[in-house]
Structures are given as C-alpha cells and as structure tokens.
Motif scaffolding. Structure first.
Motif, PDB file in Angstrom:
ATOM      1  N   MET A  11       0.843  -1.197   0.000  1.00 27.32           N
ATOM      2  CA  MET A  11       0.000   0.000   0.000  1.00 27.32           C
ATOM      3  C   MET A  11       0.879   1.248   0.000  1.00 27.32           C
ATOM      4  O   MET A  11       1.932   1.267   0.630  1.00 27.32           O
ATOM      5  N   PRO A  12       0.442   2.271  -0.710  1.00 22.97           N
ATOM      6  CA  PRO A  12       1.222   3.511  -0.700  1.00 22.97           C
ATOM      7  C   PRO A  12       1.206   4.149   0.689  1.00 22.97           C
ATOM      8  O   PRO A  12       0.319   3.863   1.497  1.00 22.97           O
ATOM      9  N   ASP A  13       2.200   4.991   0.944  1.00 26.91           N
ATOM     10  CA  ASP A  13       2.273   5.667   2.245  1.00 26.91           C
ATOM     11  C   ASP A  13       1.055   6.554   2.473  1.00 26.91           C
ATOM     12  O   ASP A  13       0.545   6.648   3.576  1.00 26.91           O
ATOM     13  N   GLU A  14       0.610   7.227   1.419  1.00 25.26           N
ATOM     14  CA  GLU A  14      -0.565   8.090   1.524  1.00 25.26           C
ATOM     15  C   GLU A  14      -1.700   7.478   0.708  1.00 25.26           C
ATOM     16  O   GLU A  14      -1.515   7.158  -0.459  1.00 25.26           O
ATOM     17  N   ALA A  59      -6.188   5.542  -5.940  1.00 27.67           N
ATOM     18  CA  ALA A  59      -5.164   4.843  -6.730  1.00 27.67           C
ATOM     19  C   ALA A  59      -5.733   3.578  -7.370  1.00 27.67           C
ATOM     20  O   ALA A  59      -5.389   3.236  -8.501  1.00 27.67           O
ATOM     21  N   GLU A  60      -6.614   2.870  -6.665  1.00 24.76           N
ATOM     22  CA  GLU A  60      -7.220   1.662  -7.222  1.00 24.76           C
ATOM     23  C   GLU A  60      -8.167   1.993  -8.370  1.00 24.76           C
ATOM     24  O   GLU A  60      -8.211   1.277  -9.371  1.00 24.76           O
ATOM     25  N   VAL A  61      -8.922   3.080  -8.222  1.00 29.71           N
ATOM     26  CA  VAL A  61      -9.835   3.499  -9.285  1.00 29.71           C
ATOM     27  C   VAL A  61      -9.040   3.918 -10.523  1.00 29.71           C
ATOM     28  O   VAL A  61      -9.376   3.527 -11.648  1.00 29.71           O
ATOM     29  N   LEU A  62      -7.964   4.669 -10.312  1.00 32.79           N
ATOM     30  CA  LEU A  62      -7.140   5.097 -11.444  1.00 32.79           C
ATOM     31  C   LEU A  62      -6.455   3.914 -12.113  1.00 32.79           C
ATOM     32  O   LEU A  62      -6.309   3.878 -13.339  1.00 32.79           O
TER      33      LEU A  62
END
Length: 83
Positions: A11-14, A59-62
């Motif tokens: 998972m990304p930090d943000e 991020a998942e949607v993109l």
C-alpha cells in the motif's frame, strides 16, 4: 476489527479516499453499473470508513481506468492487425 494479518507493504504511504460522485466522474459509469461491477469483482470494492460512510481508494480506481485503456488499445491493435 482485527488487522494484524493484513499485509500493508504494497500500500502507498498516503491513501486518498474518494466518494461515489468522484468515482462516477472518473470512470464514466453509472451508480448501478458500478455496484454491479464491485459485486462481481470487476471493480475495486469500497472501504468502509464509518458506520454509514464508504469511499474508494483513488489509486485503485485510477489503476482500473488504466487497465481499461490498455485493454481497449490492445483490442484495437489486434483488430487492426487482423484486417
């Protein structure tokens, strides 16, 4: 909720959460279609933020959008080469 066994290394930090209107705007699909795609596993599921609040991870949607574009380009190229 027990989160001890959830691997968060990828998972990304943000993480940016977006609400339904933004998801619909980004994807161009309607509400019913979106929830049908979530139900069948074609689209990332929403995250429950509270008792009556959900959101999606941007991020998942993109990433889903990028995957759709890549698939469309691949199909167009295959069609062009077959002609």
């Amino acid at each position: 909720m027990n989160t001890e066994n959830i691997d968060t290394r990828d998972m990304p930090d943000e993480i940016e959460f977006i609400k339904l209107p933004e998801v619909l705007r980004l994807t161009g699909v309607g509400t019913t279609k979106l929830y049908d795609m979530v139900k069948t596993g074609v689209f990332p599921a929403q995250v429950k933020l509270g008792e009556r609040s959900v959101a999606w991870i941007k991020a998942e949607v993109l990433e889903w959008n990028r995957d759709r574009v890549a698939l469309a380009r691949k199909q167009a190229l295959s069609h062009a080469l077959a002609s």
